[in-house]
Design a protein around this motif. Structure first.
Motif, PDB file in Angstrom:
ATOM      1  N   HIS A 108      46.706  -6.056   9.742  1.00 53.23           N
ATOM      2  CA  HIS A 108      46.710  -4.632  10.075  1.00 53.23           C
ATOM      3  C   HIS A 108      46.923  -3.784   8.836  1.00 53.23           C
ATOM      4  CE1 HIS A 108      51.072  -5.111   9.830  1.00 53.23           C
ATOM      5  NE2 HIS A 108      50.932  -6.146  10.647  1.00 53.23           N
ATOM      6  N   MET A 109      46.807  -2.464   9.036  1.00 54.92           N
ATOM      7  CA  MET A 109      46.838  -1.546   7.895  1.00 54.92           C
ATOM      8  C   MET A 109      48.194  -1.476   7.179  1.00 54.92           C
ATOM      9  SD  MET A 109      46.086   2.516   8.045  1.00 54.92           S
ATOM     10  CE  MET A 109      47.293   3.608   7.357  1.00 54.92           C
ATOM     11  N   THR A 162      51.897   6.249   5.193  1.00 60.25           N
ATOM     12  CA  THR A 162      50.466   6.579   5.050  1.00 60.25           C
ATOM     13  C   THR A 162      49.887   6.857   6.428  1.00 60.25           C
ATOM     14  OG1 THR A 162      50.468   4.809   3.397  1.00 60.25           O
ATOM     15  CG2 THR A 162      48.338   5.794   3.956  1.00 60.25           C
ATOM     16  N   LYS A 163      50.273   6.031   7.374  1.00 56.45           N
ATOM     17  CA  LYS A 163      49.706   6.144   8.728  1.00 56.45           C
ATOM     18  C   LYS A 163      50.045   7.479   9.383  1.00 56.45           C
ATOM     19  CE  LYS A 163      48.644   2.835  12.315  1.00 56.45           C
ATOM     20  NZ  LYS A 163      48.834   1.476  12.736  1.00 56.45           N
ATOM     21  N   GLN A 208      38.519  -1.090   4.441  1.00 56.77           N
ATOM     22  CA  GLN A 208      38.286   0.231   5.025  1.00 56.77           C
ATOM     23  C   GLN A 208      37.285   1.009   4.180  1.00 56.77           C
ATOM     24  OE1 GLN A 208      38.016   2.221   7.669  1.00 56.77           O
ATOM     25  NE2 GLN A 208      40.082   1.566   8.262  1.00 56.77           N
ATOM     26  N   MET A 229      42.292  10.395   4.711  1.00 53.39           N
ATOM     27  CA  MET A 229      42.138   9.662   5.979  1.00 53.39           C
ATOM     28  C   MET A 229      40.689   9.212   6.242  1.00 53.39           C
ATOM     29  SD  MET A 229      43.580   8.798   8.808  1.00 53.39           S
ATOM     30  CE  MET A 229      43.054   8.254  10.418  1.00 53.39           C
ATOM     31  N   HIS A 230      40.553   8.015   6.715  1.00 60.29           N
ATOM     32  CA  HIS A 230      39.228   7.492   7.086  1.00 60.29           C
ATOM     33  C   HIS A 230      38.878   7.905   8.518  1.00 60.29           C
ATOM     34  CE1 HIS A 230      41.568   4.535   9.359  1.00 60.29           C
ATOM     35  NE2 HIS A 230      42.308   4.389   8.280  1.00 60.29           N
ATOM     36  N   THR A 290      38.921  -3.677  11.297  1.00 58.33           N
ATOM     37  CA  THR A 290      38.706  -3.976   9.893  1.00 58.33           C
ATOM     38  C   THR A 290      39.836  -4.833   9.329  1.00 58.33           C
ATOM     39  OG1 THR A 290      39.682  -1.855   9.369  1.00 58.33           O
ATOM     40  CG2 THR A 290      37.276  -1.935   9.440  1.00 58.33           C
ATOM     41  N   TYR A 324      47.533  -2.634  17.217  1.00 57.67           N
ATOM     42  CA  TYR A 324      47.952  -1.781  16.117  1.00 57.67           C
ATOM     43  C   TYR A 324      47.490  -0.333  16.205  1.00 57.67           C
ATOM     44  CZ  TYR A 324      48.910  -6.419  14.438  1.00 57.67           C
ATOM     45  OH  TYR A 324      49.371  -7.701  14.343  1.00 57.67           O
ATOM     46  N   TYR A 325      46.772   0.010  17.248  1.00 52.99           N
ATOM     47  CA  TYR A 325      46.348   1.406  17.391  1.00 52.99           C
ATOM     48  C   TYR A 325      46.215   1.752  18.870  1.00 52.99           C
ATOM     49  CZ  TYR A 325      41.922  -1.037  17.977  1.00 52.99           C
ATOM     50  OH  TYR A 325      40.957  -1.906  18.400  1.00 52.99           O
TER      51      TYR A 325
HETATM   52  C1  HEM Z   1      43.931   7.279   3.027  1.00 54.18           C
HETATM   53  C2  HEM Z   1      44.965   7.094   3.702  1.00 54.18           C
HETATM   54  C3  HEM Z   1      44.962   6.504   5.089  1.00 54.18           C
HETATM   55  C4  HEM Z   1      45.401   7.119   6.188  1.00 54.18           C
HETATM   56  C5  HEM Z   1      45.956   8.535   6.284  1.00 54.18           C
HETATM   57  C6  HEM Z   1      45.242   6.214   7.300  1.00 54.18           C
HETATM   58  C7  HEM Z   1      45.577   6.476   8.603  1.00 54.18           C
HETATM   59  C8  HEM Z   1      45.326   5.687   9.676  1.00 54.18           C
HETATM   60  C9  HEM Z   1      45.603   6.016  11.047  1.00 54.18           C
HETATM   61  C10 HEM Z   1      46.251   7.320  11.522  1.00 54.18           C
HETATM   62  C11 HEM Z   1      45.205   4.990  11.805  1.00 54.18           C
HETATM   63  C12 HEM Z   1      45.219   4.946  13.351  1.00 54.18           C
HETATM   64  C13 HEM Z   1      46.466   4.363  13.856  1.00 54.18           C
HETATM   65  C14 HEM Z   1      46.689   4.502  15.341  1.00 54.18           C
HETATM   66  O1  HEM Z   1      45.869   5.029  16.109  1.00 54.18           O
HETATM   67  O2  HEM Z   1      47.781   4.094  15.756  1.00 54.18           O
HETATM   68  C15 HEM Z   1      44.694   3.971  10.925  1.00 54.18           C
HETATM   69  C16 HEM Z   1      44.209   2.764  11.330  1.00 54.18           C
HETATM   70  C17 HEM Z   1      43.813   1.772  10.469  1.00 54.18           C
HETATM   71  N1  HEM Z   1      43.673   1.864   9.108  1.00 54.18           N
HETATM   72 FE1  HEM Z   1      44.191   3.432   7.980  1.00 54.18          FE
HETATM   73  N2  HEM Z   1      44.715   5.052   6.849  1.00 54.18           N
HETATM   74  C18 HEM Z   1      44.534   5.178   5.492  1.00 54.18           C
HETATM   75  C19 HEM Z   1      44.051   4.207   4.636  1.00 54.18           C
HETATM   76  C20 HEM Z   1      43.702   2.942   5.014  1.00 54.18           C
HETATM   77  C21 HEM Z   1      43.338   1.898   4.104  1.00 54.18           C
HETATM   78  C22 HEM Z   1      43.280   2.050   2.593  1.00 54.18           C
HETATM   79  C23 HEM Z   1      43.066   0.794   4.849  1.00 54.18           C
HETATM   80  C24 HEM Z   1      42.656  -0.564   4.396  1.00 54.18           C
HETATM   81  C25 HEM Z   1      43.075  -1.165   3.373  1.00 54.18           C
HETATM   82  C26 HEM Z   1      43.267   1.154   6.246  1.00 54.18           C
HETATM   83  C27 HEM Z   1      43.069   0.311   7.317  1.00 54.18           C
HETATM   84  C28 HEM Z   1      43.283   0.654   8.626  1.00 54.18           C
HETATM   85  C29 HEM Z   1      43.135  -0.277   9.735  1.00 54.18           C
HETATM   86  C30 HEM Z   1      42.710  -1.737   9.648  1.00 54.18           C
HETATM   87  C31 HEM Z   1      43.474   0.433  10.889  1.00 54.18           C
HETATM   88  C32 HEM Z   1      43.507  -0.102  12.343  1.00 54.18           C
HETATM   89  C33 HEM Z   1      44.913  -0.114  12.884  1.00 54.18           C
HETATM   90  C34 HEM Z   1      45.874  -0.925  12.086  1.00 54.18           C
HETATM   91  O3  HEM Z   1      45.533  -2.014  11.637  1.00 54.18           O
HETATM   92  O4  HEM Z   1      46.992  -0.433  11.867  1.00 54.18           O
HETATM   93  N3  HEM Z   1      43.655   2.468   6.302  1.00 54.18           N
HETATM   94  N4  HEM Z   1      44.755   4.447   9.645  1.00 54.18           N
END
Ligand code: HEM
Ligand code: HEM
Ligand code: HEM
Length: 418
Positions: free
Chosen positions: A90-91, A118-119, A169, A181-182, A191, A280-281
């Protein structure tokens, strides 16, 4: 070929053929050629969700891991991220290598610790130490139009090479200070994988199976709530008494609503099951609207037992309540279908199929509505000509206003008596 035929065949293709196509995940020849100097071969190279390709070369003795991660960045800015998570797939907790494309066209390769902060939206800042020995880290654009992250990592002991949590991502926006944010469609959440780096076996990756269930979830919900319910309402509104009187309207209404409720309920349950398995989401808004849909529809179905008789005094209040809840339900259903399609984010075919379907149902309702009003005014004219207010006036009042009148009409037609 009729519209419904086209619609259902395209849903069939989406449900059963596209997952098969999506499961072919060997790297493209161009990417393999590009990374061949790193001794990355077809055996250790796969395409992944978000149309990225990941190839690696791992030496189990020295624990040296060479990685190449490539994909396209279509916008003016953007970023690609690849990382390992020592805790889980997970992230949060991921030690990420991020390649950033800035607005001025410059590219930068930086290391990041992705945390819970970050999340919740805190700015992602680069870290010198991400707990990994990273060398030869670069981010470049190559001839095939891809942006590629390359690096060599010496895997520390706490990372299990036969169960590596690989996370990636793709983001569309970046500023001077870093990646933003993505997107939040399901593709961007599928992912993370657990991979055996030695044998290239993917352990516990369920996205492809889930994809089929999600597709089934979408179809059941669209057909159940989005097709049967509106057809049932059309039967009740336009065929109850005016403009057309059809003695089977009640059977048609109740059958459509029961079929729609049944299918919708299965789709809804499948959605909850999928949601509970996505650890995780969560898609909170989609889920909340779904709960409202379930509640409203269940209350409507209570009519089977609780509907007052046509002659009961409080029937007109039940009519108002049933109509109001029914139309509100149709509105929230279409909002949630669009919402679901957006998070599914597969391609535009879903959106346009549903827009076409909604347009067809809306078009039919519009034609019948216009017909109702024309008939209403013609009857009025007729009534004036003959100076009679009896039979005609009881029958001519159009559906929206008919509730009270239906009950008080001297001799309700067969349909209206239900
Ligand atoms: C730029 C900053 C980033 C922000 C603000 C951000 C924010 C978020 C948010 C808000 C979610 C949804 C969580 C939910 O609904 O509970 C999420 C999910 C996710 N993000 Fe990011 N993210 C960022 C960068 C990244 C990066 C760099 C990666 C990979 C290396 C990544 C991988 C993921 C994955 C795999 C998920 C699916 C849920 C999980 O595994 O937690 N994110 N992200
Ligand atoms: C999810 C399920 C249902 C929905 C969304 C729904 C919706 C509606 C709507 C919107 C109308 C008004 C149509 C107009 O404009 O005239 C209507 C009328 C009606 N419905 Fe339903 N309905 C549902 C289930 C049922 C069930 C299970 C029954 C069985 C008893 C029922 C009995 C009726 C009757 C008798 C009318 C005519 C009311 C009148 O005289 O004005 N409905 N329904
Ligand atoms: C009125 C119609 C719909 C209802 C009532 C509904 C209901 C739900 C529910 C309850 C969830 C679980 C949410 C969570 O706990 O995170 C869910 C998830 C989801 N829905 Fe829907 N949905 C509807 C329409 C659609 C449509 C048309 C699509 C498009 C394909 C769709 C795609 C999804 C996806 C991709 C998820 C996430 C599944 C996962 O976490 O693996 N939904 N839906």
């Amino acid at each position: 070929m009729s519209f419904s035929h086209t619609f259902f065949s395209s849903l069939f293709v989406l449900a059963f053929v596209s997952p098969l196509l999506a499961s072919a995940h060997i790297c493209t020849d161009q990417f393999l050629t590009e990374v061949s100097q790193m001794n990355i071969t077809e055996k250790f190279c796969n395409t992944k969700t978000l149309k990225v390709e990941f190839g690696w070369n791992f030496n189990n003795e020295s624990r040296r891991l060479d990685i190449a991660f490539g994909g396209r960045l279509h916008g003016e800015t953007g970023w690609l991220a690849w990382g390992l998570n020592p805790v889980g797939p997970h992230m949060v907790g991921t030690r990420a290598l991020i390649g950033i494309k800035r607005q001025d066209g410059t590219l930068e390769a930086l290391k990041y610790n992705i945390t819970a902060a970050t999340k919740i939206g805190c700015q992602l800042l680069p870290s010198k130490d991400i707990g990994l020995d990273v060398r030869n880290f670069s981010f470049v654009k190559v001839n095939i139009g891809y942006y590629v992250i390359r690096a060599t990592i010496f895997l520390p002991k706490e990372y299990n090479s036969s169960k590596a949590n690989v996370v990636w991502q793709v983001g569309e926006h970046a500023t001077e200070s870093g990646p933003l944010m993505h997107p939040t469609s399901i593709k961007n959440f599928d992912t993370a994988e657990v991979i055996d780096l030695v044998s290239n076996k993917v352990i516990g990756y369920t996205a492809h199976r889930r994809r089929q269930l999600r597709t089934a979830h979408g179809i059941l919900n669209i057909v159940g709530w989005g097709v049967f319910l509106p057809i049932g309402v059309i039967a009740a509104r336009y065929f109850r008494k005016f403009p057309e009187e059809w003695s089977w309207w009640f059977v048609a209404h109740v059958s459509c609503q029961m079929a729609g409720y049944g299918l919708g309920l299965i789709g809804w349950g499948l959605g909850l099951w999928l949601g509970n398995h996505s650890k995780y989401y969560i898609f909170q808004t989609h889920r909340n609207i779904a709960i409202i849909i379930f509640t409203f529809a269940t209350m409507q179905m209570f009519s089977l037992k609780l509907k007052p008789k046509a002659t009961d005094e409080y029937r007109k209040y039940w009519n108002m309540y049933h109509h109001f809840l029914g139309y509100s339900l149709l509105a929230v259903v279409s909002v949630n279908i669009f919402y679901g399609i957006r998070i599914f984010g597969e391609n535009k075919a879903w959106k346009w199929s549903y827009v076409g379907l909604l347009g067809t149902l809306g078009g039919v309702a519009l034609v019948l509505e216009v017909y109702t009003w024309i008939k209403f005014f013609l009857n009025k004219v007729e009534e004036k000509k003959h100076g009679s207010k009896d039979q005609i006036s009881a029958a001519v009042i159009p559906a929206p206003a008919v509730q009270g009148a239906t009950i008080t009409a001297p001799a309700p037609a067969v349909g209206a008596a239900t």
